[in-house]
Design a protein around this motif. Sequence first.
Motif, mmCIF file in Angstrom:
data_model
loop_
_atom_site.group_PDB
_atom_site.id
_atom_site.type_symbol
_atom_site.label_atom_id
_atom_site.label_comp_id
_atom_site.label_asym_id
_atom_site.label_seq_id
_atom_site.Cartn_x
_atom_site.Cartn_y
_atom_site.Cartn_z
ATOM 1 N N ASP A 5 0.940 -1.266 -0.133
ATOM 2 C CA ASP A 5 0.200 0.098 -0.229
ATOM 3 C C ASP A 5 0.893 1.386 0.123
ATOM 4 O O ASP A 5 0.473 2.420 -0.409
ATOM 5 N N MET A 6 2.292 1.123 0.229
ATOM 6 C CA MET A 6 2.928 2.390 0.484
ATOM 7 C C MET A 6 4.118 2.240 -0.595
ATOM 8 O O MET A 6 5.262 2.441 -0.859
ATOM 9 N N ASP A 29 9.635 8.587 -11.750
ATOM 10 C CA ASP A 29 10.020 9.846 -11.594
ATOM 11 C C ASP A 29 8.568 10.275 -10.935
ATOM 12 O O ASP A 29 7.348 9.810 -11.441
ATOM 13 N N ARG A 30 8.431 11.418 -10.154
ATOM 14 C CA ARG A 30 7.331 12.172 -9.649
ATOM 15 C C ARG A 30 7.334 13.467 -9.995
ATOM 16 O O ARG A 30 8.469 14.161 -10.182
ATOM 17 N N TYR A 31 6.107 14.074 -10.231
ATOM 18 C CA TYR A 31 6.025 15.418 -10.631
ATOM 19 C C TYR A 31 5.711 16.388 -9.663
ATOM 20 O O TYR A 31 4.913 15.911 -8.877
ATOM 21 N N VAL A 39 12.468 9.313 -8.296
ATOM 22 C CA VAL A 39 12.046 8.592 -7.255
ATOM 23 C C VAL A 39 13.123 7.297 -6.976
ATOM 24 O O VAL A 39 13.685 7.216 -5.914
ATOM 25 N N GLU A 40 13.079 6.499 -8.063
ATOM 26 C CA GLU A 40 14.107 5.247 -7.927
ATOM 27 C C GLU A 40 14.123 4.621 -9.384
ATOM 28 O O GLU A 40 13.215 4.869 -10.289
ATOM 29 N N PRO A 53 9.193 2.223 -3.724
ATOM 30 C CA PRO A 53 8.530 3.148 -2.494
ATOM 31 C C PRO A 53 7.827 4.215 -2.951
ATOM 32 O O PRO A 53 8.542 5.233 -3.653
ATOM 33 N N VAL A 54 6.545 4.537 -2.871
ATOM 34 C CA VAL A 54 5.935 5.552 -3.068
ATOM 35 C C VAL A 54 4.868 5.702 -1.817
ATOM 36 O O VAL A 54 3.996 4.973 -1.617
#
Length: 105
Positions: A5-6, A29-31, A39-40, A53-54
């Motif tokens: 969930d994470m 990637d995260r905007y 991110v990784e 991991p998000v």
Amino acid sequence: MQDRDMSLTLRALDAVRGRPAADLPVRLDRYDGNTWQAVEEGATGGAGEIVFPVAEAGLYRARAAAGQYFTTKFPEIQVIFEFTPGDRIELQVTPAGYTTCLVTP
């Protein structure tokens, strides 16, 4: 093992060979509202999965280096999506194209 969930799971299938696409390089990637932030990155395992991991919802981009997996006209596959924890990306790849979907819990 990470709490799913994470995290974000990307599962890739080699649709030509009918098996998981193992060792497919992927970057997440995260905007942040202005630019893309890494991110990784890593590669899918033997089951064709990679878990990132998000911890928060937002706009993300998965970049799969299909050109490092096989000869293709699509050397990099970019999937941009709105993520909520627990989501999973399914990616089917061939030398001639790809399909993707976002699976939500």
